[in-house]
Design an enzyme around this catalytic site. Structure first.
Site, mmCIF file in Angstrom:
data_model
loop_
_atom_site.group_PDB
_atom_site.id
_atom_site.type_symbol
_atom_site.label_atom_id
_atom_site.label_comp_id
_atom_site.label_asym_id
_atom_site.label_seq_id
_atom_site.Cartn_x
_atom_site.Cartn_y
_atom_site.Cartn_z
ATOM 1 N N TYR A 1 23.764 28.576 -178.383
ATOM 2 C CA TYR A 1 24.766 27.386 -178.082
ATOM 3 C C TYR A 1 24.034 26.492 -177.250
ATOM 4 O O TYR A 1 24.363 25.873 -176.287
ATOM 5 C CB TYR A 1 25.765 27.902 -177.289
ATOM 6 C CG TYR A 1 27.076 27.297 -177.200
ATOM 7 C CD1 TYR A 1 27.923 27.125 -178.351
ATOM 8 C CD2 TYR A 1 27.499 26.454 -176.027
ATOM 9 C CE1 TYR A 1 28.957 26.477 -178.336
ATOM 10 C CE2 TYR A 1 28.784 25.797 -176.093
ATOM 11 C CZ TYR A 1 29.643 26.088 -177.257
ATOM 12 O OH TYR A 1 30.644 24.858 -177.337
ATOM 13 N N HIS B 1 16.910 25.533 -189.935
ATOM 14 C CA HIS B 1 15.299 25.235 -190.036
ATOM 15 C C HIS B 1 14.822 26.443 -190.835
ATOM 16 O O HIS B 1 14.966 27.624 -190.442
ATOM 17 C CB HIS B 1 14.583 24.967 -188.807
ATOM 18 C CG HIS B 1 13.015 24.552 -188.937
ATOM 19 N ND1 HIS B 1 12.568 24.073 -189.881
ATOM 20 C CD2 HIS B 1 12.062 25.008 -188.110
ATOM 21 C CE1 HIS B 1 11.380 24.090 -189.556
ATOM 22 N NE2 HIS B 1 11.120 24.501 -188.419
ATOM 23 N N GLY C 1 21.552 17.501 -181.922
ATOM 24 C CA GLY C 1 22.825 18.097 -181.747
ATOM 25 C C GLY C 1 23.972 16.938 -181.247
ATOM 26 O O GLY C 1 25.064 17.060 -181.658
ATOM 27 N N ASP D 1 9.378 19.136 -192.453
ATOM 28 C CA ASP D 1 9.659 19.031 -190.886
ATOM 29 C C ASP D 1 8.665 19.320 -190.115
ATOM 30 O O ASP D 1 8.385 18.369 -188.863
ATOM 31 C CB ASP D 1 10.974 20.105 -190.667
ATOM 32 C CG ASP D 1 11.500 19.803 -189.427
ATOM 33 O OD1 ASP D 1 12.571 19.212 -189.344
ATOM 34 O OD2 ASP D 1 11.286 20.612 -188.498
ATOM 35 N N GLU E 1 6.889 16.347 -187.581
ATOM 36 C CA GLU E 1 6.794 16.252 -186.107
ATOM 37 C C GLU E 1 5.265 16.549 -185.562
ATOM 38 O O GLU E 1 5.107 15.843 -184.520
ATOM 39 C CB GLU E 1 7.638 17.235 -185.641
ATOM 40 C CG GLU E 1 7.148 18.774 -185.855
ATOM 41 C CD GLU E 1 8.336 19.793 -185.643
ATOM 42 O OE1 GLU E 1 9.565 19.520 -185.682
ATOM 43 O OE2 GLU E 1 8.036 21.103 -185.541
#
Ligand code: NAD
Ligand code: MG
Length: 330
Positions: free
Chosen positions: A23, A106, A132, A189, A193
């Site tokens: 969460y 991911h 998010g 991805d 990065e």
């Protein structure tokens, strides 16, 4: 004649129970958006974990991860990547119903085989192209963040529909859904990065700062020139690509860009980018990162401390205190 594709909806998940494990940045926004899209969501977290109280305050039923998995038709694994293999073995593998879906944001663990999913479940991916909080605020406005989606394993014949329905529930279908595969999502991805966004950009800023300060210029001036103003440029790139940036910067800045940019990032840099990509593709990076994590992050902690101790951080903290609008956005 128009042959419009039917709108992507959440219909494929209407009768499903969705368990969100984790969460944090993604987990919270997924749980809230899916619930607001009318789907049935429970949250699986360790009792007393950092975010269980937040999930309860948001009105969710929170149970242990293993319990959430038992009840679920779709399990979204939204914990940090490095804790997912243990979570899979301890809470998911023995508890997930046959024909249920296992979803990732991911592809790291599935692609690099640090998780080997059971053969009797669907394995899918939905990766919003934004953090998010943006996934949540765009949804609340009535818009959405574009999502990548992919299917790794399809036992029900409905894996693709489930992924698209989940992305629709996040609000992604209001913007754009792009189908990819686990390999492409994971490798691009990581490359982005490492080479450009986090690794490349932070290194460029630090080296630019050091060059000016070592030449005798004051750190506060150097900070503004190589870090602060980067935002103005990135905003232009974000809104309209390099075309928009070139339209808004001066002719002098453009000429300097054309003649000096290629002296900084040249063919040799590109060769090293290819080497970084190769390490990602052949699993070297994944192997090293997994070993580093298991060893208790000795190098990671050292590298991080060096970044935190860099002189640009000290001067930056001082200067940002004087820019009131930045403090309001914390
Ligand atoms: P996060 O670090 O923000 O949140 C992690 C959550 O997992 C927290 O609720 C934490 O309490 C919980 N958690 C930690 N250890 C746990 C454990 N052992 N067992 C159960 N729960 C545990 O993570 P995030 O950045 O939202 O990333 C989640 C996934 O989403 C990752 O796969 C990541 O690659 C992917 N992703 C993230 C972003 C992003 O912008 N942050 C974007 C796209 C995809
Ligand atoms: Mg760095």
């Amino acid at each position: 004649m128009s042959t419009a594709t039917p709108a992507v909806t959440t219909a494929a998940l209407e009768k499903s129970k969705i368990a969100i494990l984790g969460y944090g940045s993604q987990g919270r926004s997924h749980a809230l958006n899916l619930r607001d899209s009318g789907l049935d969501v429970i949250v699986g977290l360790r009792a007393g974990g950092a975010t269980a109280a937040t999930a309860k305050a948001d009105g969710f039923t929170v149970v242990e991860p293993a319990e959430a998995v038992k009840q679920a038709d779709l399990v979204a694994v939204l914990t940090p990547d490095m804790v997912q293999p243990d979570l899979y073995v301890n809470a998911i593998e023995k508890n997930l119903k046959a024909n249920a879906a296992l979803l990732f944001a991911h592809g790291f663990n599935v692609h690099f085989k640090t998780i080997t999913p059971r053969k009797d479940i669907d394995v899918i991916l939905v990766a919003p192209k934004g953090p998010g909080h943006l996934v949540r605020t765009e949804y609340e406005i009535g818009r959405g963040v574009p999502c990548l989606y992919a299917v790794y394993q399809d036992v029900t014949g409905k894996a693709r529909e489930k992924a698209m329905a989940y992305a629709a529930g996040l609000g992604g279908a209001r913007a754009l859904l792009i189908e990819t595969d686990f390999k492409e999502e994971t490798e691009t991805d990581l490359f982005g990065e490492q080479a450009v966004l986090c690794g490349g950009a932070s290194e460029l800023v630090q080296k630019g700062f050091e060059t000016l300060v070592e030449a005798g210029y004051r750190p506060e001036i150097a900070y503004y020139e190589v870090l602060h103003e980067l935002k103005l440029i990135v905003d232009l790139l974000y809104q309209g690509g390099i075309t928009k940036m070139l339209t808004f910067i001066s002719e002098t800045a453009q000429y300097g860009d054309y003649v000096s940019g290629p002296r900084i990032v040249d063919a040799a840099t590109k060769e090293r980018m290819k080497a970084v990509l190769k390490d990602i593709q052949d699993g070297t990076f994944a192997k090293n990162w997994t070993a580093e994590y298991k060893a208790g992050l000795p190098n990671y902690k050292k590298f991080k401390q060096a970044d935190l101790d860099h002189p640009i951080e000290k001067i930056g903290a001082k200067l940002r205190e004087k820019m009131v609008w930045l403090n309001q956005q914390k």
